[in-house]
Design a protein around this motif. Structure first.
Motif, PDB file in Angstrom:
ATOM      1  N   THR A   1       0.910  -1.202   0.117  1.00  0.00           N
ATOM      2  CA  THR A   1       0.042   0.056   0.013  1.00  0.00           C
ATOM      3  C   THR A   1       0.773   1.225  -0.016  1.00  0.00           C
ATOM      4  N   GLY A   2       2.044   1.157  -0.226  1.00  0.00           N
ATOM      5  CA  GLY A   2       3.113   2.337  -0.176  1.00  0.00           C
ATOM      6  C   GLY A   2       3.513   2.984   1.140  1.00  0.00           C
ATOM      7  N   GLN A   3       3.009   2.350   2.394  1.00  0.00           N
ATOM      8  CA  GLN A   3       3.255   3.020   3.594  1.00  0.00           C
ATOM      9  C   GLN A   3       4.546   2.622   3.995  1.00  0.00           C
ATOM     10  N   VAL A   4       5.196   1.601   3.594  1.00  0.00           N
ATOM     11  CA  VAL A   4       6.693   1.659   3.936  1.00  0.00           C
ATOM     12  C   VAL A   4       7.346   1.396   2.666  1.00  0.00           C
ATOM     13  N   ARG A   5       8.386   2.369   2.490  1.00  0.00           N
ATOM     14  CA  ARG A   5       9.210   2.326   1.012  1.00  0.00           C
ATOM     15  C   ARG A   5      10.472   2.208   1.254  1.00  0.00           C
ATOM     16  N   TYR A   6      11.244   2.134   2.488  1.00  0.00           N
ATOM     17  CA  TYR A   6      12.457   1.924   2.743  1.00  0.00           C
ATOM     18  C   TYR A   6      12.556   0.924   4.043  1.00  0.00           C
ATOM     19  N   PHE A   7      13.834   0.362   4.098  1.00  0.00           N
ATOM     20  CA  PHE A   7      14.056  -0.431   5.110  1.00  0.00           C
ATOM     21  C   PHE A   7      15.612  -0.507   5.327  1.00  0.00           C
TER      22      PHE A   7
END
Length: 96
Positions: free
Chosen positions: A25-31
């Motif tokens: 859903t695009g809520q997390v884009r980086y880790f």
């Protein structure tokens, strides 16, 4: 920012399925995967499916850990810690 590891990095606070949904859903884009940290299902999935952001080693300053409860009246001075690791970009189009 979302912490995916539990207390003392011993267990995930977010399930892999829930994490995948946040990516979808695009809520997390980086880790940010910390060097030397214990692997988890989420970290393994990110390393397999994410895109490494290359360049110089990323450094992150983390908050100081909480002191352990003791009977002592001495309050230890805790300082933030620097860690190194790898940053990954995650795309909502990852289907696995």
């Amino acid at each position: 920012m979302l912490s995916v590891s539990g207390f003392n990095r011993q267990s995930d606070t977010v399930t892999l399925a829930a994490f995948k949904q946040l990516v979808k859903t695009g809520q997390v884009r980086y880790f940010y995967a910390v060097d030397g940290a214990a692997s988890s299902a989420i970290t393994n999935w990110v390393k397999t499916n994410g895109t490494k952001i290359t360049g110089e080693t990323q450094q992150v300053t983390t908050p100081a850990p909480r002191p352990k409860q003791t009977n002592s009246t001495h309050t230890p001075q805790l300082t933030p810690q620097q860690t190194t690791g790898q940053l990954y970009q995650l795309s909502p189009t990852i289907t696995q």
